[in-house]
Design a protein around this motif. Structure first.
Motif, mmCIF file in Angstrom:
data_model
loop_
_atom_site.group_PDB
_atom_site.id
_atom_site.type_symbol
_atom_site.label_atom_id
_atom_site.label_comp_id
_atom_site.label_asym_id
_atom_site.label_seq_id
_atom_site.Cartn_x
_atom_site.Cartn_y
_atom_site.Cartn_z
ATOM 1 N N ASP A 91 0.837 -1.198 0.000
ATOM 2 C CA ASP A 91 0.000 0.000 0.000
ATOM 3 C C ASP A 91 0.872 1.248 0.000
ATOM 4 O OD1 ASP A 91 -2.620 1.439 0.412
ATOM 5 O OD2 ASP A 91 -1.560 2.044 2.234
ATOM 6 N N TRP A 92 0.518 2.244 -0.813
ATOM 7 C CA TRP A 92 1.346 3.441 -0.916
ATOM 8 C C TRP A 92 1.469 4.171 0.417
ATOM 9 C CZ3 TRP A 92 -0.246 8.367 0.260
ATOM 10 C CH2 TRP A 92 -1.625 8.595 0.356
ATOM 11 N N ARG A 223 -5.313 10.878 1.846
ATOM 12 C CA ARG A 223 -6.326 9.931 1.368
ATOM 13 C C ARG A 223 -7.639 10.655 1.061
ATOM 14 N NH1 ARG A 223 -4.856 6.875 6.132
ATOM 15 N NH2 ARG A 223 -3.225 5.359 5.669
#
Length: 234
Positions: A91-92, A223
């Motif tokens: 996951d980034w 996000r």
């Protein structure tokens, strides 16, 4: 008469061999500078003390480091030498978190490490490699080049700034980010209810928890920008 004590390993490593003066080596000089930094702190690190440590005249150092700023840049570069390997997290945001933690750990590994790093502009493999990895993670997450660069700077500035405060608070003789009793008395005397409720955190020394909280805020904001389409990748 008792036998003389054995000198510390760090002193032995930087002491020149007897005989002709040693050939000045830039990498060895930077390592000696980091040893002096850990022993006495940044304010006590002078070119003269470093020259004594590596067994040369002070003027000889200027063949490799025109100024003390050049020396600090080389020290900062050495601190980041092992930081550029891409984290394995799929996951980034996990990779971004790992890189920020890695930078903090590298700076905390040396006394006044954040002060040494702050304001330097190394173009060495360690620093550029870390920046390439960090911006690459953001690019893979959908950030454009400009947004990735600004986000990377935000993460680095947050990490360095937090570590500056952390290391300042942990200097020998300090009691933490503030004298707890003095702060409690000042807040009580002023009758400030919001600060009173916040005192457990404000007088605490759990710097890792505070770092993780701030890093989490950054990630949640990033996000959110990606979800609502108003930020990177829109």
């Amino acid at each position: 008469m008792s036998a003389p004590s054995t000198p510390p390993a760090a002193d032995a490593a930087r002491r020149p061999a007897r005989g002709r003066p040693p050939r000045l080596d830039q990498a060895r000089t930077v390592e000696a500078a980091l040893v002096l930094l850990d022993e006495s702190g940044l304010d006590a690190l002078t070119m003269r003390r470093l020259a004594d440590a590596v067994g040369v005249q002070a003027g000889a150092l200027y063949r490799h480091f025109a100024t003390k700023g050049d020396l600090l840049t080389a020290m900062a570069e050495r601190m980041l030498a092992d930081c550029s390997t891409p984290p394995p997290d799929p996951d980034w945001s996990g990779r971004l978190t790992a890189l920020a933690r890695r930078l903090r750990t590298a700076l905390l590994a040396h006394r006044d490490g954040a002060r040494v790093y702050a304001g330097t502009h190394s173009t060495g493999a360690g620093t550029l490699g870390f920046a390439e990895t960090l911006i690459g993670v953001l690019g893979e997450a959908g950030f454009g080049p400009q947004e990735a660069a600004r986000t990377a700077l935000t993460v680095v500035h947050y990490t360095v700034g937090h570590t500056l405060e952390e290391q300042a608070a942990l200097q020998p003789g300090d009691q933490g980010p503030a004298d707890p009793e003095r702060l409690r008395e000042a807040v009580a005397d002023a009758g400030l209810p919001h600060l009173t409720a916040a005192l457990p955190v404000l007088t605490g020394t759990d710097f890792t928890a505070q770092f993780e909280f701030g890093l989490g805020l950054l990630l949640r904001g990033l996000r959110g920008l990606r979800r609502d389409g108003s930020g990177p990748g829109a």
